[in-house]
Design an enzyme around this catalytic site. Structure first.
Site: not given
Length: 357
Positions: A23, A36, A41-42, A119, A137, A190, A197, A200, A206, A274
């Site tokens: 996408w 989305e 949660q996937t 979200y 998220d 992260c 780090c 990153c 940071c 879950s």
DNA sequence: TAGGCGTGGGG
DNA sequence: TCCCCAAGCCT
């Protein structure tokens, strides 16, 4: 914290490190919306497979809106959180019927639609339309909490600061690129327990660079329940009963299930959700089943809404345990922890949810 | 607001 | 084996 600099660093990193996702190639609003919903949660790897399959079956928003809910659920089967599929379908219908088939680019309008929360609304607005909306998220919250030196994102103060900083970021640079960069950074660099780090792009500024968060407080296992599946198999087909309509897996076809009795066999399969875990004893039945139901082959199963549990039980009924899934065997008098017992030390919701408010 | 709601992969 | 998840939403 310097939002302009952070946005610039993110942009440069994203230009070189963006993941190639379907996408992202066209930013087609329908493709983004579909992705989305799937990705709530996937995991990405799983999500991409289902993205292709759903797009194959429902190439356009109008195709999806015109489909039967049952067929959408069938295409969603195995992905979990089945309410998402019904919400996706309902959202497609609302957009076609009430909005002329055009997916809104406005966050408030998006949030009016079923299954679209803060979200997802922000993700669609920013990724599909490059509108300055935040899409906070779990990944983004974690990354920004670390950048700002806030520790684990649980306190309200941290939530407000994260949100404020995210809003500055999307006001400073391309919201599409900033939001996706934060997501990719959170899922590849992260990381929750072992941030990398040294790789990153934000390490120089940071406020948590090189420091790990204290370990999460552990919780006890989810409460267990004992069920018995009655399995009739005949000519490569298994007897399944239609959706009950409510509750866990209520939208789906399953073999007849009932609470286990002490006299039931102790062999079976373990299926973990879950929030609870089921021990499902597998009871092979002979003769003729009664009540509503159908004989279903593995092939025909693809046309029916069903759960991964349905597949596992059918595989068991048709030829023993499927490879890769452990079969549990317990002593006759084994006990299963019930809800409220065991070693839980905290609330389940506090374990894995990072929310702001 | 805390709890309900799936699944398969990885440590 | 067991635990932790992973791009949340709804009530």
């Amino acid at each position: 914290m310097d939002a302009a600099r952070t946005a610039r660093d993110l942009d440069a990193w994203f230009a070189a490190n963006a993941r190639d996702l379907p996408w992202r190639r066209d930013h087609d609003p329908y493709h983004v919306l579909l992705a989305e919903f799937i990705l709530q949660q996937t995991r990405m790897e799983t999500g991409v497979r289902y993205f292709h399959e759903l797009l194959r079956r429902f190439p356009t928003l109008r195709d999806l809106a015109g489909a039967n809910e049952r067929d959408v659920l069938a295409a969603w089967s195995g992905l979990g959180y089945y309410r998402r599929a019904r919400n996706l379908h309902a959202t497609a219908r609302r957009i076609v019927r009430e909005l002329g088939g055009r997916i809104p680019s406005d966050v408030d309008a998006l949030e009016e639609l079923p299954g679209i929360g803060p979200y997802t609304a922000g993700a669609i607005a920013s990724i599909a339309f490059d509108r300055p909306a935040t899409s906070l998220d779990g990944n983004q919250i974690r990354v920004l909490s670390r950048v700002l030196g806030l520790g684990r994102p649980s306190n309200k103060q941290g939530g407000r600061q994260v949100r404020a900083f995210a809003e500055r970021l999307v006001a400073t640079a391309s919201p599409r690129r900033v939001n996706q960069a934060l997501m990719d950074l959170g899922s590849t660099i992260c990381l929750p327990d072992r941030p990398r780090c040294r790789a990153c792009p934000l390490a120089a500024s940071c406020r948590s660079a090189g420091r790990a968060w204290p370990p999460r407080r552990k919780e006890g296992p989810a409460p267990g329940e004992r069920w018995t599946a009655e399995l009739w198999a005949r000519g490569g087909r298994v007897w399944l009963t239609p959706p009950r309509g409510k509750g866990l897996l209520g939208d789906l076809w399953l073999p007849p299930m009932r609470p286990a009795r002490a006299s039931d066999p102790s062999d079976g399969i373990r299926h973990v959700f879950s929030h609870k875990r089921w021990h499902v004893a597998t009871l092979r039945r002979h003769g003729t089943p009664t009540g509503k139901g159908r004989w279903v082959s593995m092939e025909a199963l693809r046309g029916l809404p069903h759960s991964a549990l349905t597949r596992r039980l059918m595989a068991w009924a048709l030829g023993g345990a499927p490879a890769g899934h452990a079969v549990w065997v317990t002593p006759r008098r084994a006990t299963v922890r019930r809800a409220g017992t065991g070693t839980a030390t905290g609330s389940r919701s506090a374990r894995s949810k990072t929310r702001l408010r």
